[in-house]
Design a protein around this motif. Sequence first.
Motif, PDB file in Angstrom:
ATOM      1  N   ALA B 343       0.829  -1.210   0.000  1.00  0.00           N
ATOM      2  CA  ALA B 343       0.000   0.000   0.000  1.00  0.00           C
ATOM      3  C   ALA B 343       0.860   1.256   0.000  1.00  0.00           C
ATOM      4  O   ALA B 343       0.523   2.251  -0.632  1.00  0.00           O
ATOM      5  N   THR B 344       1.983   1.205   0.736  1.00  0.00           N
ATOM      6  CA  THR B 344       2.867   2.366   0.748  1.00  0.00           C
ATOM      7  C   THR B 344       3.383   2.649  -0.655  1.00  0.00           C
ATOM      8  O   THR B 344       3.401   3.794  -1.116  1.00  0.00           O
ATOM      9  N   ILE B 345       3.783   1.584  -1.354  1.00  0.00           N
ATOM     10  CA  ILE B 345       4.296   1.776  -2.713  1.00  0.00           C
ATOM     11  C   ILE B 345       3.204   2.352  -3.610  1.00  0.00           C
ATOM     12  O   ILE B 345       3.440   3.267  -4.403  1.00  0.00           O
ATOM     13  N   VAL B 346       2.008   1.857  -3.469  1.00  0.00           N
ATOM     14  CA  VAL B 346       0.893   2.366  -4.284  1.00  0.00           C
ATOM     15  C   VAL B 346       0.658   3.843  -3.984  1.00  0.00           C
ATOM     16  O   VAL B 346       0.584   4.678  -4.883  1.00  0.00           O
ATOM     17  N   GLY B 347       0.577   4.174  -2.690  1.00  0.00           N
ATOM     18  CA  GLY B 347       0.301   5.561  -2.318  1.00  0.00           C
ATOM     19  C   GLY B 347       1.378   6.515  -2.784  1.00  0.00           C
ATOM     20  O   GLY B 347       1.108   7.634  -3.198  1.00  0.00           O
ATOM     21  N   MET B 348       2.630   6.037  -2.739  1.00  0.00           N
ATOM     22  CA  MET B 348       3.758   6.894  -3.097  1.00  0.00           C
ATOM     23  C   MET B 348       3.746   7.294  -4.578  1.00  0.00           C
ATOM     24  O   MET B 348       4.527   8.148  -4.988  1.00  0.00           O
ATOM     25  N   GLN B 349       2.918   6.655  -5.386  1.00  0.00           N
ATOM     26  CA  GLN B 349       2.833   7.041  -6.797  1.00  0.00           C
ATOM     27  C   GLN B 349       2.366   8.488  -6.937  1.00  0.00           C
ATOM     28  O   GLN B 349       2.539   9.092  -7.990  1.00  0.00           O
ATOM     29  N   GLY B 350       1.762   9.004  -5.899  1.00  0.00           N
ATOM     30  CA  GLY B 350       1.288  10.384  -5.976  1.00  0.00           C
ATOM     31  C   GLY B 350       2.377  11.410  -5.706  1.00  0.00           C
ATOM     32  O   GLY B 350       2.166  12.600  -5.921  1.00  0.00           O
ATOM     33  N   ALA B 351       3.543  10.952  -5.233  1.00  0.00           N
ATOM     34  CA  ALA B 351       4.628  11.897  -4.974  1.00  0.00           C
ATOM     35  C   ALA B 351       5.123  12.462  -6.294  1.00  0.00           C
ATOM     36  O   ALA B 351       5.136  11.767  -7.302  1.00  0.00           O
ATOM     37  N   ASN B 352       5.504  13.703  -6.274  1.00  0.00           N
ATOM     38  CA  ASN B 352       6.005  14.395  -7.468  1.00  0.00           C
ATOM     39  C   ASN B 352       4.987  14.410  -8.602  1.00  0.00           C
ATOM     40  O   ASN B 352       5.349  14.360  -9.766  1.00  0.00           O
ATOM     41  N   GLN B 353       3.713  14.508  -8.282  1.00  0.00           N
ATOM     42  CA  GLN B 353       2.728  14.549  -9.366  1.00  0.00           C
ATOM     43  C   GLN B 353       2.861  15.811 -10.205  1.00  0.00           C
ATOM     44  O   GLN B 353       2.566  15.784 -11.398  1.00  0.00           O
ATOM     45  N   PHE B 354       3.334  16.906  -9.605  1.00  0.00           N
ATOM     46  CA  PHE B 354       3.531  18.114 -10.416  1.00  0.00           C
ATOM     47  C   PHE B 354       4.787  17.980 -11.266  1.00  0.00           C
ATOM     48  O   PHE B 354       4.810  18.388 -12.420  1.00  0.00           O
TER      49      PHE B 354
END
Lengths: 262, 529
Positions: B343-354
Amino acid sequence: MTPDTEVAPAVQARGLTKRFGAKTAVGGVDLDIPRGSFFGLVGPNGAGKTTSMSMMTGLLRPDSGTVRILGQDVWRDPVGIKSRVGVLPEGLRLFERLSGRELIGYTGRLRGLAADVVGLRGGELLSVLGLTADADKLVVDYSTGMRKKIALAAALLHNPEVLFLDEPFEGVDPVSAGTIREVLHRFTRSGSTVIFSSHVMELVEQLCDHLAVINHGRVVAAGPLDAVRGGASLHQAFLSLVGVAPRGDGEEELAWLGSSSG
Amino acid sequence: MAWVFVRLKVSLIAGSLRGSTGRTIGFVAGLVLAAALGIGGFVLTSMMRLIPEQAEHVGVLLSFFLVASWIALPLIRFGVDETLDPTRLALLPIRPLTAAVGLLAASATGPVPIACLLVLLGMAVGLSGGPLSIVVGVLAALCVFALCIVGSRAVTVSMAGLLRSRRGGDIALLAGVGVFVAFQFANIALQRASFGDTTAFLAEFAEPLSWTPPGMAAAAITAARDGRPLASAALLAAAVGTVLLLGWWWHRLLARSLVTYDASTQSGGTRRGAGFGTRIPWVSARTAGAAARELRYAWRDPRRKANWIMALVVAGIVVFSTTGAVADAIDLQTMVLTISVTATIVGMQGANQFGQIGGSLWMQAVATERLDQVRADVAGVNLAIAIIGVPILVLVAAAMAVVSGEYAALPGTLAAGLAVGGVALGLANLASVYIPYRLPERRSNPFAGPSGGQGLTIMLGSMVSLLGTALLSTPVTYAVLNLDEGYGPLLLAAGACYGAAVAWAGRRLTGRRAYARYPELLADLARAS
């Protein structure tokens, strides 16, 4: 909306300043751009055209100064103004992995337009700009001219009242350039305003009714085309305004250049 | 000439740091860390003198491991050295040999290579025993270092042509994933091996590896120490020969890549799909648009695709390594731990979205005048991540339940997964505005990391986010582990709500911050890298 916004100029800039570290890119630009004009922003490379334009369109925060578009302050009160402005910036980095049609669709979503409006306007823009055949190709595979045209379509989609274009004709073939000019002329005839930057004087002379010359981050001349060029060709007027006296044949410098040298 | 390349690299690093305090701090922290690793490594490896019996084995393993990682790194993250693309030299009148030497010198410049060299020199001290073996040791250390540098460059150049085409991006993806999987399986195998007799255990691995070039270099030092100068000379000569051979091969590849032009991007297919007109109930048009864009990018952009495939692969490996061995012994703890990592790996996909939007961020900026519009954009990204990520979590949880037969633990596991995923996503949202970073524009490069000088800032940011995720999701994981399984459905609902709430809060704060400094975000991310 106060009554005077009805007669306010399309763009009014006062004392716009931007410094990057020690370098002053724009040092106090004042501009009044009348509504319905086709306005040229000219100047040598690095004069501050792009920086000024970015500050006017709300993409780059000025160090000081104000910008009013249609009477509304872009930086202090942005709500409601960006939907009246269209932008085509330099560099043109787009959402590369969307197709042209999807890019227009996404722009419509960002602009809050209804899906059927986007479909109708997008289809017409694509067809007028000659992009229908390539509409389902990814933007990443587009040529420079196609990119300018799809970006123009995206900038026009929400029918802005003021359109900013940074070097819209650079790298565009004559056929596409003709199409873009036609679209822009139709746009200004309806009372909307186009502001575009260029360093091709012949183009500015043909297209614009007003212009401003920027050099070293300041406006050195502004007004109607005939007033600025004052009888001479714009090219000559420009050279004398930016303070470049025509050189002789440059005997001293560059003596080594060319095949006659040793 | 080589000196020019070294200075070029130093200026490129310095240039990427200019005008950003955060990045400078990150880089300095990186320097300190590299210095600590280098000096600490030197001390540790030189202490191998104290264990002369195992020293040779350790030396062989260490040399092999260093060379292997240098060679594997560009495969996993192609473009470790974005700044040193040989094709950028194509127009300059530089002889391939000069270019080769220069690029090698530049590759060897930087905190990480120097730390690596220090560790190797420490190994030379640790393995040697007399004046002769010291000389051999230094030569062998330099030789292994050269193997690292030349090997890594050779792999990069030989892959470059392949990787530059758009299809090549997909091939690189497979190669990178393959290397990663192989490495992980080796890791698992290592963990399962018996640890009874250390010397015998080391020997079992070191003996075959001592016939590889880095192994021979290490063995040459101990041969000199033990008074076998002939064997030592032969081993060292073989290792040096490998360096020369590899260098020659790289030099030829480089010469060819300097004169071939890549034209593989000329052809492109067409994409036709449902437009951006689809409405999703309860979701604003802007959010739906951003979600649709993200979902398309997840498939079409090799870099984004690489992120998701890596997430899947890591999840698979975690499931395998925690549960594969002992299916009977899987309990709730294992399942919660595994799902939390996934789940952490999945959630981290949102990092650096900009940063992932990068240069095209202006298209959003010109259409953004209100705070709720930014929030809608962030919500769209989060929605897309949920659309891909929640099925992954359900799949992982279900797989573990089926393997172990612990069906009663399924709701609790899923509750933990949704909570941790939501928390990670909320923090990733925040990270995306507080530490946005530029990615190189080169599109063919799915594993390209951030451009120079930003690495450490990002690493520190990720560590803080991971810690925060662990802390913030404690209430749910604690409840899952300590409450009776009968509370399963309740826990599931609570976990999902908790995760959604944290993600929602993260999105709100992110929106506020991004709205306030959109121009600064643009300036930061659009700057040419």
